[in-house]
Scaffold this motif. Structure first.
Motif, PDB file in Angstrom:
ATOM      1  N   LEU A 164      35.722 -37.183  71.476  1.00 29.17           N
ATOM      2  CA  LEU A 164      34.562 -38.018  71.071  1.00 29.17           C
ATOM      3  C   LEU A 164      33.343 -37.573  71.640  1.00 29.17           C
ATOM      4  N   GLN A 165      33.381 -37.315  72.938  1.00 25.09           N
ATOM      5  CA  GLN A 165      32.023 -37.094  73.583  1.00 25.09           C
ATOM      6  C   GLN A 165      31.041 -36.315  72.980  1.00 25.09           C
ATOM      7  N   THR A 190      30.924 -39.536  80.379  1.00 26.95           N
ATOM      8  CA  THR A 190      30.960 -39.001  81.647  1.00 26.95           C
ATOM      9  C   THR A 190      29.519 -38.860  81.980  1.00 26.95           C
ATOM     10  N   SER A 191      29.293 -38.476  83.332  1.00 28.01           N
ATOM     11  CA  SER A 191      27.817 -38.633  84.020  1.00 28.01           C
ATOM     12  C   SER A 191      26.951 -37.541  83.256  1.00 28.01           C
ATOM     13  N   LYS A 218      21.193 -38.658  78.371  1.00 24.74           N
ATOM     14  CA  LYS A 218      20.959 -38.560  76.618  1.00 24.74           C
ATOM     15  C   LYS A 218      21.135 -39.909  76.157  1.00 24.74           C
ATOM     16  N   VAL A 219      22.410 -40.565  76.800  1.00 28.44           N
ATOM     17  CA  VAL A 219      22.815 -41.837  76.242  1.00 28.44           C
ATOM     18  C   VAL A 219      21.645 -42.875  76.554  1.00 28.44           C
ATOM     19  N   TRP A 220      21.000 -43.011  77.966  1.00 31.73           N
ATOM     20  CA  TRP A 220      20.067 -43.833  78.222  1.00 31.73           C
ATOM     21  C   TRP A 220      18.828 -43.815  77.595  1.00 31.73           C
ATOM     22  N   GLU A 221      18.505 -42.633  76.855  1.00 33.74           N
ATOM     23  CA  GLU A 221      17.306 -42.396  76.127  1.00 33.74           C
ATOM     24  C   GLU A 221      17.511 -43.168  74.753  1.00 33.74           C
ATOM     25  N   ILE A 222      18.738 -42.911  74.304  1.00 36.10           N
ATOM     26  CA  ILE A 222      19.074 -43.858  73.049  1.00 36.10           C
ATOM     27  C   ILE A 222      19.051 -45.323  73.180  1.00 36.10           C
ATOM     28  N   ARG A 257      25.265 -48.377  85.239  1.00 31.56           N
ATOM     29  CA  ARG A 257      25.084 -47.379  85.017  1.00 31.56           C
ATOM     30  C   ARG A 257      23.489 -46.749  85.268  1.00 31.56           C
ATOM     31  N   TRP A 258      22.524 -47.496  84.688  1.00 34.18           N
ATOM     32  CA  TRP A 258      21.286 -47.332  84.748  1.00 34.18           C
ATOM     33  C   TRP A 258      20.484 -48.373  85.560  1.00 34.18           C
TER      34      TRP A 258
END
Length: 694
Positions: free
Chosen positions: A120-121, A158-159, A164-168, A208-209
């Motif tokens: 899925l990643q 995953t790290s 990329k996920v944080w930008e979303i 995480r952030w």
């Protein structure tokens, strides 16, 4: 005779694919092809303008997922479908059509639960954006499902993909929406599951952030709501609240905010440690306590509010375990690991040390080493030291509890390093228990030397407790407690004598190999740490000091230290002691830096400790006899350490001063003494001066 189609179906069955799955696959792509597929930098997407086609696609995906098994997930037919399935569901969710949202969000949860994260990643972004946008959807069932799916995604992220996920998440204002959802829980009488999923997702993001934390800990209304919600007796609510508090406590400012109502928070935390609570509640309580006391400042604040109850809770959880058929239940091991991690608050000074000894921490630690052995303190009490060593060797390698050993040695080392000068184990319990614990530590110390040799020779061996064990012995030898220091020196001498092997040559050879310019990596860094720690201990033992000197110890250590100045090797302790890393490592922010006992220059520090002891034995004027230039350069290097703030670690100055004292006049010693930051370190220098004058 079988037909070719029958043979093909049989082959497919053997690989986890049957006719039913192939039929579902055909129906799935028939539905998918009713839409328009497009590709961009975010992957494949499908577009469906018709509500009925959306329903058909979602139901086809649902049926296909229901038909596949764990085995068939590895089949190429299924693997190749993942991108299309995720793209289609993501597109339908993005349309925000009320007619399909519930079914689509439920299928999104099923996708994330069923399909392996590794598959899925690459497609996560197609789900994360639409799911994030629906967290405030008017239908609660949809919002809960979206939060649940995101919780699962972030749990397996995953790290590599974090940025990329944080930008979303920033684009969709997820943190702001979640804060509002949590605040709306109590005022709008929403379901428990709603709060649980929203709070859990918010805590994962905060964990995480770090940039997300400011928006949360500055929200006064949120804290007011949480103060009320934390009193809810529902276990799932308790867990969600503690997870949220833990994530906030990773921020130093967040911890300060939490502790404004310290008594209420600490009560929740202490109550959760009660052994009558479910395992999940105890785990979250332990983790919350670890986060709140991740620094000396945080620990001090908590200890002032509730010292004895916290220590009692830790000791109780470290004691409540039993072996079933020689095995320890997984839940019990998890509790023990987290309780031992929390017990590492012994690294900080404070009143809690008194309560640890009062609660019998030495007996608890000994049991974690020897297990449920018949070898009890009563059976060892009447034996000589040599007989105790032989007896303990029979039970020392209790494999079930080996993962706990590194924590046990660290706890023991920290306790003994923070004792008062007049501390005596008999003050709080049985002297025999403590002495047996020291014997075990000294046996592990010898094993650590053997382990470093085996690693160097390429042999596989268990090394996780080697560094903590040798470090614990070193800290006992230099304990402020006269009893502990003398007892550790005596017992280590006896253990080394009983083993009957000469390790001094091997230890010094390790230093010669390094200072001769040989390249070395992590395994050899480990070897050097063990060698230098061991030499520092050897050099503190009257029976072995001359032996080290006769093997050229002073010359070799001096050469190694001089080599280090030209080739500094900076090591974090985690590189040689993996157990110090945990799920919070590297996730904190806004905390003042807290130094390890030895800082990042442990190789230099331990070399100086060993050299200082040897210099104390030899005639100080004869050490650099006829080598005045080398002597002058060496003194300049040591003086630089004392005035250079880049050398970290609170034990630096005393060790350097121990060396310098034998070469510098009283004026220089006075200046060094005034450089020290901690009272007990100043006391140590004073003792050195008094001893030398005497």
């Amino acid at each position: 005779m079988r037909s070719s189609s029958s043979s093909k179906q049989a082959a497919d069955n053997s690989r986890g694919i049957n006719g039913h799955i192939l039929t579902l696959h055909q129906r799935l792509y028939h539905a998918l092809n009713l839409g328009t597929r497009c590709c961009d930098d975010k992957g494949q997407k499908w577009h469906y303008s018709d509500i009925e086609i959306q329903r058909l696609v979602v139901r086809s995906i649902d049926a296909f997922l229901d038909g596949i098994s764990a085995e068939s997930l590895q089949h190429q037919v299924v693997k190749e479908s993942v991108g299309d399935i995720v793209g289609a569901v993501g597109s339908i969710l993005a349309s925000k059509s009320e007619a399909t949202m519930r079914l689509a969000s439920d299928v999104a949860v099923k996708i994330v639960r069923m399909i392996p994260s590794s598959m899925l990643q690459p497609h996560f972004s197609n789900l994360i954006h639409p799911l994030s946008s629906l967290l405030s959807f008017r239908e609660l069932r949809v919002a809960i499902s979206c939060a649940s799916a995101l919780n699962l995604i972030l749990s397996n992220l995953t790290s590599k993909r974090e940025k990329k996920v944080w930008e979303i998440l920033k684009t969709t204002n997820v943190v702001g929406d979640l804060v509002e959802n949590v605040k709306g829980y109590s005022t709008e009488n929403k379901a428990t599951e709603y709060f649980q999923e929203m709070a859990s997702l918010l805590s994962k993001i905060l964990w995480r952030w770090p940039p997300s934390r400011f928006h949360v800990w500055t929200d006064k209304k949120l804290f007011s709501i949480l103060d009320t919600v934390k009193l809810n007796p529902d276990c799932s609510i308790k867990i969600a609240v503690m997870q949220l508090f833990s994530a906030l406590a990773l921020c130093g400012n967040g911890t300060n905010k939490l502790l404004e109502d310290g008594e209420g928070l600490v009560k929740i935390m202490v109550d959760s440690l009660d052994s009558s609570n479910p395992y999940s509640v105890q785990i979250e309580g332990l983790r919350l306590a670890q986060c709140l006391m991740t620094s000396e400042q945080g620990c001090s604040k908590i200890i002032k509010l509730s010292c004895e109850p916290i220590v009692k809770g830790i000791i109780t959880l470290m004691s409540k375990w039993s072996l079933d058929a020689g095995k320890l239940a997984k839940d019990q091991m998890s509790i023990l690991v987290e309780a031992c991690r929390l017990a590492l608050i012994t690294q900080w000074e404070g009143d809690h040390h008194f309560y640890f000894w009062k609660a019998g921490v030495d007996r608890v630690l000994l049991r974690l080493i020897i297990g449920n052995s018949d070898t009890t303190e009563q059976s060892l009490h009447s034996l000589s030291l040599q007989e105790q060593i032989i007896k303990l060797e029979e039970v020392f390698d209790t494999d079930v509890l080996l993962p706990l050993r590194p924590y046990v040695w660290d706890i023991l080392g920290c306790l003994t390093a923070n004792c008062m000068e007049n501390f005596f184990p008999k003050m709080h319990g049985n002297e025999t228990v403590f002495n047996v614990l020291v014997v075990c530590a000294c046996m592990a110390f010898v094993d650590s030397i053997l382990t470093s040799r085996q690693i160097f020779q390429g042999n596989a061996c268990h090394s996780s407790e080697s560094e903590p064990a040798s470090r614990a012995v070193l800290m006992m030898i230099y304990s402020p407690s006269k009893y502990i220091s003398s007892k550790a020196r005596f017992i280590l001498s006896e253990v080394l004598a009983l083993k009957g092997k000469d390790y001094v040559g091997y230890l010094l050879d390790s230093l010669k190999a390094a200072s001769s310019g040989n390249k070395f990596g992590i395994p050899s860094n480990f070897r050097l740490v063990i060698s230098l720690t061991s030499l520092a201990c050897y050099s503190a033992l009257p029976k072995f000091q001359k032996h080290v000197i006769q093997h050229g110890g002073i010359s070799i250590l001096s050469s190694f230290i001089s080599w280090w100045f030209d080739n500094p090797v900076h090591l974090n302790r985690s590189s040689v002691a993996p157990h110090v890393q945990n799920r919070f490592s590297g996730r904190t922010c806004c905390w003042p830096s807290s130094e390890d006992w030895e800082g990042e220059d442990m190789l230099l520090l331990f070399g100086l400790v060993a050299l200082a002891e040897l210099i104390n034995v030899e005639d100080r004027c004869g050490i650099f006899q006829n080598q005045m230039e080398l002597r002058a350069a060496f003194i300049r290097d040591l003086q630089e350490i004392c005035i250079n703030n880049s050398y970290s670690g609170p034990r630096w100055n005393p060790c350097v001063s121990m060396v310098l004292f034998f070469w510098l006049d009283a004026h220089h010693c006075y200046l060094l003494k005034n450089c020290l930051k901690r009272k007990h370190l100043i006391l140590l220098i004073s003792r050195i001066q008094i001893h030398a004058i005497g």
